[in-house]
Write a protein that holds these residues in place. Sequence first.
Motif, PDB file in Angstrom:
ATOM      1  N   ALA A 264       0.833  -1.206   0.000  1.00  0.00           N
ATOM      2  CA  ALA A 264       0.000   0.000   0.000  1.00  0.00           C
ATOM      3  C   ALA A 264       0.867   1.254   0.000  1.00  0.00           C
ATOM      4  CB  ALA A 264      -0.922   0.001   1.218  1.00  0.00           C
ATOM      5  N   GLY A 265       0.310   2.330  -0.554  1.00  0.00           N
ATOM      6  CA  GLY A 265       1.003   3.600  -0.549  1.00  0.00           C
ATOM      7  C   GLY A 265       0.290   4.639  -1.389  1.00  0.00           C
ATOM      8  N   HIS A 266       0.324   5.902  -0.930  1.00  0.00           N
ATOM      9  CA  HIS A 266      -0.287   7.026  -1.658  1.00  0.00           C
ATOM     10  C   HIS A 266      -1.771   6.786  -1.968  1.00  0.00           C
ATOM     11  CE1 HIS A 266       3.724   8.693  -2.147  1.00  0.00           C
ATOM     12  NE2 HIS A 266       4.125   7.536  -2.651  1.00  0.00           N
ATOM     13  N   GLY A 267      -2.484   6.209  -1.006  1.00  0.00           N
ATOM     14  CA  GLY A 267      -3.914   6.015  -1.171  1.00  0.00           C
ATOM     15  C   GLY A 267      -4.294   4.850  -2.059  1.00  0.00           C
ATOM     16  N   LEU A 268      -3.322   4.016  -2.436  1.00  0.00           N
ATOM     17  CA  LEU A 268      -3.583   2.881  -3.304  1.00  0.00           C
ATOM     18  C   LEU A 268      -3.163   1.581  -2.630  1.00  0.00           C
ATOM     19  CD1 LEU A 268      -2.184   4.339  -6.652  1.00  0.00           C
ATOM     20  CD2 LEU A 268      -4.571   4.291  -5.925  1.00  0.00           C
ATOM     21  N   SER A 269      -3.688   0.470  -3.110  1.00  0.00           N
ATOM     22  CA  SER A 269      -3.313  -0.843  -2.583  1.00  0.00           C
ATOM     23  C   SER A 269      -3.107  -1.821  -3.729  1.00  0.00           C
ATOM     24  CB  SER A 269      -4.392  -1.399  -1.656  1.00  0.00           C
ATOM     25  OG  SER A 269      -4.518  -0.616  -0.492  1.00  0.00           O
ATOM     26  N   PHE A 270      -2.088  -2.641  -3.573  1.00  0.00           N
ATOM     27  CA  PHE A 270      -1.836  -3.734  -4.508  1.00  0.00           C
ATOM     28  C   PHE A 270      -1.879  -5.023  -3.701  1.00  0.00           C
ATOM     29  CE2 PHE A 270       0.253   0.040  -6.084  1.00  0.00           C
ATOM     30  CZ  PHE A 270      -0.085   0.062  -7.431  1.00  0.00           C
ATOM     31  N   ILE A 271      -2.778  -5.909  -4.072  1.00  0.00           N
ATOM     32  CA  ILE A 271      -2.927  -7.169  -3.354  1.00  0.00           C
ATOM     33  C   ILE A 271      -2.789  -8.312  -4.355  1.00  0.00           C
ATOM     34  CG2 ILE A 271      -4.420  -8.584  -1.899  1.00  0.00           C
ATOM     35  CD1 ILE A 271      -5.842  -6.054  -1.033  1.00  0.00           C
ATOM     36  N   ASP A 272      -1.917  -9.270  -4.039  1.00  0.00           N
ATOM     37  CA  ASP A 272      -1.709 -10.429  -4.897  1.00  0.00           C
ATOM     38  C   ASP A 272      -2.046 -11.700  -4.137  1.00  0.00           C
ATOM     39  OD1 ASP A 272      -0.499  -9.592  -7.555  1.00  0.00           O
ATOM     40  OD2 ASP A 272       0.823  -8.528  -6.165  1.00  0.00           O
TER      41      ASP A 272
END
Length: 325
Positions: free
Chosen positions: A312-320
């Motif tokens: 997560a960072g800068h209001g975004l999320s990456f989930i794998d």
Amino acid sequence: MTTPFPLLRLPWLALVPVFEQMEQIDVIAFSLLSKRAKNLSKTLRKISAGSINITVRSHYPRITINLRDDTSVGLSLYTEKVPNAANRCGVLNKTMSCEKGSITVAKLVERIASVTSCESLEYVVLRGPLQLEVCDTLALLTKLGQLIIVHDCSDSFAKKALKIVSPVTTEITLYRIPFETKYGFQNFLKSNLNYLYIYNCFSRFTLDDLLVTNALKLKLIQVKLKARDISQFLTKWFHSKHNSRLEHLSLFLDEVVNEMCLPRVLKAVPFPRNRERTFFYSKQLDTSSESFCGGYDIKRTDGKKATILFLAGHGLSFIDFYFWR
């Protein structure tokens, strides 16, 4: 008034140097004039295309021919009469243009593929309303690299194209989901794709629908999901007995979601952040494997295992989610 040059009346030996001096785009344009012109072009000038791509717009398709010498040729099939085209084909600024009605889209693609020795289309981008000619072309394909459906493609056109193309392609990108019901969407998800990319708010459906997908790699980009949606999906996957082909689910969310969304029932086990491990896909996709550190391991009630990574960072999320075979 200029008298047309009777090219087709030249003897064979005279035609050979003429075709050798012609630009590739001129040879392709000439081949579209008639069946005889196509046969001459194919015999007298060897043109090798790496791929043929079609972008179907509201009023006409644009075909791009990527040649082996790293150049490309553009072709547009217009609905209105093309100036100086004589109801046939014209070439201007490295772009060919044909008046609609002079040749069908299906015949156009067939001739281009024949002259350039290209066995299949690399990708097709669909825009605009239903075009029966385009669907006829898609029905002739035995192989397609990628189908892309954008926002302004109508639902009826998109669904018809998906029904035709799904059996002959391995990659589909959706900028809109053209299904009104869960049944229709889930039936599509059962297609045996290698890749499925969805750029959509996902408002009409939930992550739970993805439990039945047979795509090997599925990516949702900028979807409107909450932490509870992730938690609910994981809980249902934990209790599910569906044997999906899915190996990698990737989510790109426009809000921060972290590991706090993991439900307790999963009994997630953190993996050391300083240890790297490698996930191998069952098929060669854009890569054969991916390496990562950390994450959380979970085991389903039937013994199947998965690893979840959060970034997560800068209001975004990456989930794998990696589902181990």
